[in-house]
Enzyme design. Structure first.
Site, PDB file in Angstrom:
ATOM      1  N   ALA A  40       0.739  -1.270  -0.090  1.00 55.99           N
ATOM      2  CA  ALA A  40       0.117  -0.036   0.079  1.00 55.99           C
ATOM      3  C   ALA A  40       0.893   1.040  -0.167  1.00 55.99           C
ATOM      4  O   ALA A  40       1.504   1.458   0.997  1.00 55.99           O
ATOM      5  CB  ALA A  40      -0.925   0.058   1.177  1.00 55.99           C
ATOM      6  N   GLY A  41       0.842   1.804  -1.174  1.00 63.36           N
ATOM      7  CA  GLY A  41       1.714   3.197  -1.394  1.00 63.36           C
ATOM      8  C   GLY A  41       0.774   4.426  -1.717  1.00 63.36           C
ATOM      9  O   GLY A  41       0.146   4.836  -0.858  1.00 63.36           O
TER      10      GLY A  41
ATOM     11  N   ILE B 234      10.594   4.612   4.878  1.00 64.08           N
ATOM     12  CA  ILE B 234      10.184   5.670   5.869  1.00 64.08           C
ATOM     13  C   ILE B 234      11.455   6.410   6.062  1.00 64.08           C
ATOM     14  O   ILE B 234      12.255   5.991   6.550  1.00 64.08           O
ATOM     15  CB  ILE B 234       9.667   5.013   7.058  1.00 64.08           C
ATOM     16  CG1 ILE B 234       8.476   4.112   7.025  1.00 64.08           C
ATOM     17  CG2 ILE B 234       9.245   6.060   8.263  1.00 64.08           C
ATOM     18  CD1 ILE B 234       7.227   4.415   6.285  1.00 64.08           C
TER      19      ILE B 234
ATOM     20  N   GLU C 258       5.371  11.178  -1.683  1.00 64.05           N
ATOM     21  CA  GLU C 258       4.460  12.318  -1.231  1.00 64.05           C
ATOM     22  C   GLU C 258       3.404  12.333  -2.294  1.00 64.05           C
ATOM     23  O   GLU C 258       2.750  13.367  -2.541  1.00 64.05           O
ATOM     24  CB  GLU C 258       5.063  13.782  -1.215  1.00 64.05           C
ATOM     25  CG  GLU C 258       6.134  13.711  -0.467  1.00 64.05           C
ATOM     26  CD  GLU C 258       5.749  14.278   1.205  1.00 64.05           C
ATOM     27  OE1 GLU C 258       4.774  15.093   1.150  1.00 64.05           O
ATOM     28  OE2 GLU C 258       6.078  13.742   2.057  1.00 64.05           O
TER      29      GLU C 258
HETATM   30  C1  FAD Z   1      13.127   8.359  -0.877  1.00 69.61           C
HETATM   31  C2  FAD Z   1      11.529   7.995  -0.387  1.00 69.61           C
HETATM   32  C3  FAD Z   1      11.154   8.246   0.607  1.00 69.61           C
HETATM   33  C4  FAD Z   1       9.937   8.162   1.286  1.00 69.61           C
HETATM   34  N1  FAD Z   1       9.505   8.566   2.641  1.00 69.61           N
HETATM   35  C5  FAD Z   1       8.244   8.064   3.064  1.00 69.61           C
HETATM   36  C6  FAD Z   1       7.812   8.299   4.380  1.00 69.61           C
HETATM   37  O1  FAD Z   1       8.528   9.137   5.024  1.00 69.61           O
HETATM   38  N2  FAD Z   1       6.779   7.752   4.604  1.00 69.61           N
HETATM   39  C7  FAD Z   1       5.947   7.029   4.072  1.00 69.61           C
HETATM   40  O2  FAD Z   1       4.891   6.515   4.584  1.00 69.61           O
HETATM   41  N3  FAD Z   1       6.325   6.797   2.733  1.00 69.61           N
HETATM   42  C8  FAD Z   1       7.477   7.221   2.331  1.00 69.61           C
HETATM   43  N4  FAD Z   1       7.675   6.855   1.045  1.00 69.61           N
HETATM   44  C9  FAD Z   1       6.847   6.017   0.097  1.00 69.61           C
HETATM   45  C10 FAD Z   1       6.182   6.849  -1.034  1.00 69.61           C
HETATM   46  O3  FAD Z   1       5.282   7.635  -0.419  1.00 69.61           O
HETATM   47  C11 FAD Z   1       5.690   5.852  -1.892  1.00 69.61           C
HETATM   48  O4  FAD Z   1       6.761   5.217  -2.692  1.00 69.61           O
HETATM   49  C12 FAD Z   1       4.623   6.336  -2.867  1.00 69.61           C
HETATM   50  O5  FAD Z   1       3.560   6.799  -2.171  1.00 69.61           O
HETATM   51  C13 FAD Z   1       4.116   5.409  -4.110  1.00 69.61           C
HETATM   52  O6  FAD Z   1       3.890   4.076  -3.586  1.00 69.61           O
HETATM   53  P1  FAD Z   1       4.487   2.907  -4.190  1.00 69.61           P
HETATM   54  O7  FAD Z   1       5.778   3.064  -4.176  1.00 69.61           O
HETATM   55  O8  FAD Z   1       3.796   1.855  -3.468  1.00 69.61           O
HETATM   56  O9  FAD Z   1       3.968   2.764  -5.702  1.00 69.61           O
HETATM   57  P2  FAD Z   1       2.381   2.424  -6.307  1.00 69.61           P
HETATM   58  O10 FAD Z   1       1.509   3.006  -5.280  1.00 69.61           O
HETATM   59  O11 FAD Z   1       2.437   0.838  -6.364  1.00 69.61           O
HETATM   60  O12 FAD Z   1       2.632   3.221  -7.559  1.00 69.61           O
HETATM   61  C14 FAD Z   1       3.039   2.300  -8.862  1.00 69.61           C
HETATM   62  C15 FAD Z   1       2.641   2.927 -10.099  1.00 69.61           C
HETATM   63  O13 FAD Z   1       1.151   2.876 -10.219  1.00 69.61           O
HETATM   64  C16 FAD Z   1       0.635   4.117 -10.381  1.00 69.61           C
HETATM   65  N5  FAD Z   1      -0.664   4.156  -9.609  1.00 69.61           N
HETATM   66  C17 FAD Z   1      -0.868   3.769  -8.459  1.00 69.61           C
HETATM   67  N6  FAD Z   1      -2.326   3.931  -8.082  1.00 69.61           N
HETATM   68  C18 FAD Z   1      -2.918   4.543  -9.095  1.00 69.61           C
HETATM   69  C19 FAD Z   1      -4.138   4.869  -9.503  1.00 69.61           C
HETATM   70  N7  FAD Z   1      -5.139   5.156  -8.790  1.00 69.61           N
HETATM   71  N8  FAD Z   1      -3.988   5.636 -10.780  1.00 69.61           N
HETATM   72  C20 FAD Z   1      -3.218   5.742 -11.734  1.00 69.61           C
HETATM   73  N9  FAD Z   1      -2.149   5.263 -11.723  1.00 69.61           N
HETATM   74  C21 FAD Z   1      -1.706   4.692 -10.039  1.00 69.61           C
HETATM   75  C22 FAD Z   1       1.567   5.272  -9.663  1.00 69.61           C
HETATM   76  O14 FAD Z   1       1.553   6.509  -9.997  1.00 69.61           O
HETATM   77  C23 FAD Z   1       3.010   4.558  -9.903  1.00 69.61           C
HETATM   78  O15 FAD Z   1       3.227   5.031 -11.168  1.00 69.61           O
HETATM   79  C24 FAD Z   1       8.760   7.181   0.538  1.00 69.61           C
HETATM   80  C25 FAD Z   1       9.563   6.836  -0.715  1.00 69.61           C
HETATM   81  C26 FAD Z   1      10.883   7.028  -1.028  1.00 69.61           C
HETATM   82  C27 FAD Z   1      11.287   6.555  -2.363  1.00 69.61           C
END
Ligand code: FAD
Length: 406
Positions: A146-147, A173, A385
């Site tokens: 869950a991102g 995180i 974000e």
């Molecule tokens: C350096 C770094 C620091 C971070 N820091 C934090 C932090 O402090 N706390 C925290 O909680 N998280 C943190 N994150 C996590 C970050 O917020 C997530 O990586 C981000 O929300 C995307 O989630 P995911 O990586 O699971 O990608 P996914 O959600 O799996 O997305 C994969 C692809 O699918 C697309 N997609 C997903 N859903 C949809 C939709 N409904 N419609 C169209 N396209 C879609 C996305 O745009 C993306 O291209 C961090 C990430 C990084 C890389």
């Protein structure tokens, strides 16, 4: 009347942050990236910067007047805190965005404590930052499954007398491994979706709460990104942000997670602006140094046009970020503008960093070149974000809701 002129205090913050970035941050940037860490002694010096970033204060020892300038009010008596933060942040990101993300302080964990916490919780969890040494907060929302789909979090919370039991796994995180406490978002029942979400403050050292791996990333390598594991972690009622009654209204846990973004997305956008500006200036100086004396050659005209376009894009992105920050200071809902600023700035900065590498040619790919690092660093700005696609969903929903005739 719109006034784009910085106040004298804002100009001081900008100048102080720029000089700090140029003389202290840039010189360690490439090595920190190579080593995937920033030296501890350097981190201690950053404590002073955290204070400035949080309240916009120029410490007296650096020639400022002190006293929390960022809390100063504009002509209408409104806070300028978000605007101050953005001005300093762009300069620091110009130096190195990993350093900025490693500033001691509550980080992204701050807004949920601020907006959802009770006065006692705010006092308790923020007081740690007044103690000497390096202290961090963190924000734990993302999970392996869950991102973007925040509603899909599976970390569970179960009531047990005057305690809660948490189980799950959080990933990516920022500062998660070194944090004194992390705001962990969990669900009482995944089938309830957003209504099931609760926000807890989980303190370092709580039994069952442990560090998984430190993520190896393509960019922002010196910024710590950690996996956190929760195994039967027992949390007292007092660490449920806002208290139980707060969640009776419905989606308050989810809202606690989302409200963070109204102030953090303009900030993330302006960090991208800072990196893009750094890349643009580097490329501009390269062109001036190597080709200006040979203006007649066609390549000069082509490269100069690229620079002109990039300068325009950088400035446009900054204005979008400032607008969203100004709205946050005014207390005006800014979710759409915050998403617009973040989405635009990230895409803009990827183009500008790629242009900088291109302008330097093969030299732009050398690992001792800043542009190579900025090209790697910038990609994540379109992912964390809320990804670019998610920002566009937020924006489109709002413009359609706001404009029935759209
Ligand atoms: C350096 C770094 C620091 C971070 N820091 C934090 C932090 O402090 N706390 C925290 O909680 N998280 C943190 N994150 C996590 C970050 O917020 C997530 O990586 C981000 O929300 C995307 O989630 P995911 O990586 O699971 O990608 P996914 O959600 O799996 O997305 C994969 C692809 O699918 C697309 N997609 C997903 N859903 C949809 C939709 N409904 N419609 C169209 N396209 C879609 C996305 O745009 C993306 O291209 C961090 C990430 C990084 C890389």
């Amino acid at each position: 009347m719109i006034d784009f002129q910085l106040t004298s205090t804002q100009a001081q913050v900008k100048e102080f942050a720029h000089q700090f970035s140029k003389t202290v941050v840039r010189p360690i940037s490439l090595e920190a990236d190579r080593n995937h860490r920033i030296p501890d002694e350097f981190m201690l010096r950053l404590s002073q910067m955290r204070q400035m970033m949080t309240v916009g204060e120029v410490p007296a020892e650096y020639g400022g007047e002190g006293g929390g300038a960022g809390e100063s009010k504009d002509k209408k008596g409104k806070t300028q805190k978000n605007r101050f933060a953005l001005i300093g942040a762009e300069e620091l990101a110009w130096g190195d965005a990993s350093v900025l993300l490693s500033l001691p302080g509550p980080g992204l964990g701050g807004p949920p404590v601020q907006f959802t916490g009770t006065p006692e919780q705010r006092q308790r969890f923020f007081s740690v930052f007044k103690e000497p040494g390096l202290h961090y907060g963190a924000y734990g929302l993302t999970e392996p499954g869950a991102g973007s789909d925040v509603a899909g979090i599976r970390t569970s919370c179960r009531k047990d007398g005057k305690h809660w039991i948490l189980n799950g796994r959080k990933c990516f995180i920022t500062n998660g491994g070194r944090a004194d406490w992390v705001v962990i978002f969990a669900t009482v029942d995944p089938s309830q979706g957003r209504a099931g979400h609760r926000a807890f403050v989980v303190e370092k050292g709580t039994p069952g709460f442990s560090l998984g791996k430190i993520e190896e990333k393509m960019g922002l390598r010196a910024s710590e990104t950690a996996e956190l594991v929760l195994e039967d972690v027992r949390i007292p009622d007092e660490n449920l942000l806002g208290g139980e009654a707060h969640y009776a209204r419905g989606k308050e846990g989810f809202m606690a997670a989302m409200k963070t973004f109204d102030s953090s997305r303009p900030m993330v956008g302006v960090l991208a602006v800072g990196i893009a500006r750094a890349a643009y200036e580097h490329a501009r100086d390269f062109v001036r140094e190597h080709y200006q004396l040979a203006r007649a050659i066609p390549r000069y005209a082509v490269l100069a046009q690229t620079l002109a376009e990039d300068k325009r894009l950088v400035d446009a992105a900054r204005l979008m970020c400032w607008r969203a920050a100004w709205m946050a200071d005014e207390g005006v809902p800014n979710a759409k503008e915050a998403s617009m600023a973040k989405a635009y700035a990230a895409k803009m900065a990827m183009k500008v960093c790629a242009d900088a590498v291109q302008i330097l040619g093969a030299h732009g790919l050398e690992q001792q070149q800043f542009v190579e690092k900025w090209y790697r660093d910038i990609k994540v700005f379109d992912i964390f974000e809320g990804t670019g696609q998610i920002q566009r969903i937020v924006i489109s929903k709002r413009i359609l809701r706001e404009s029935p005739n759209f």
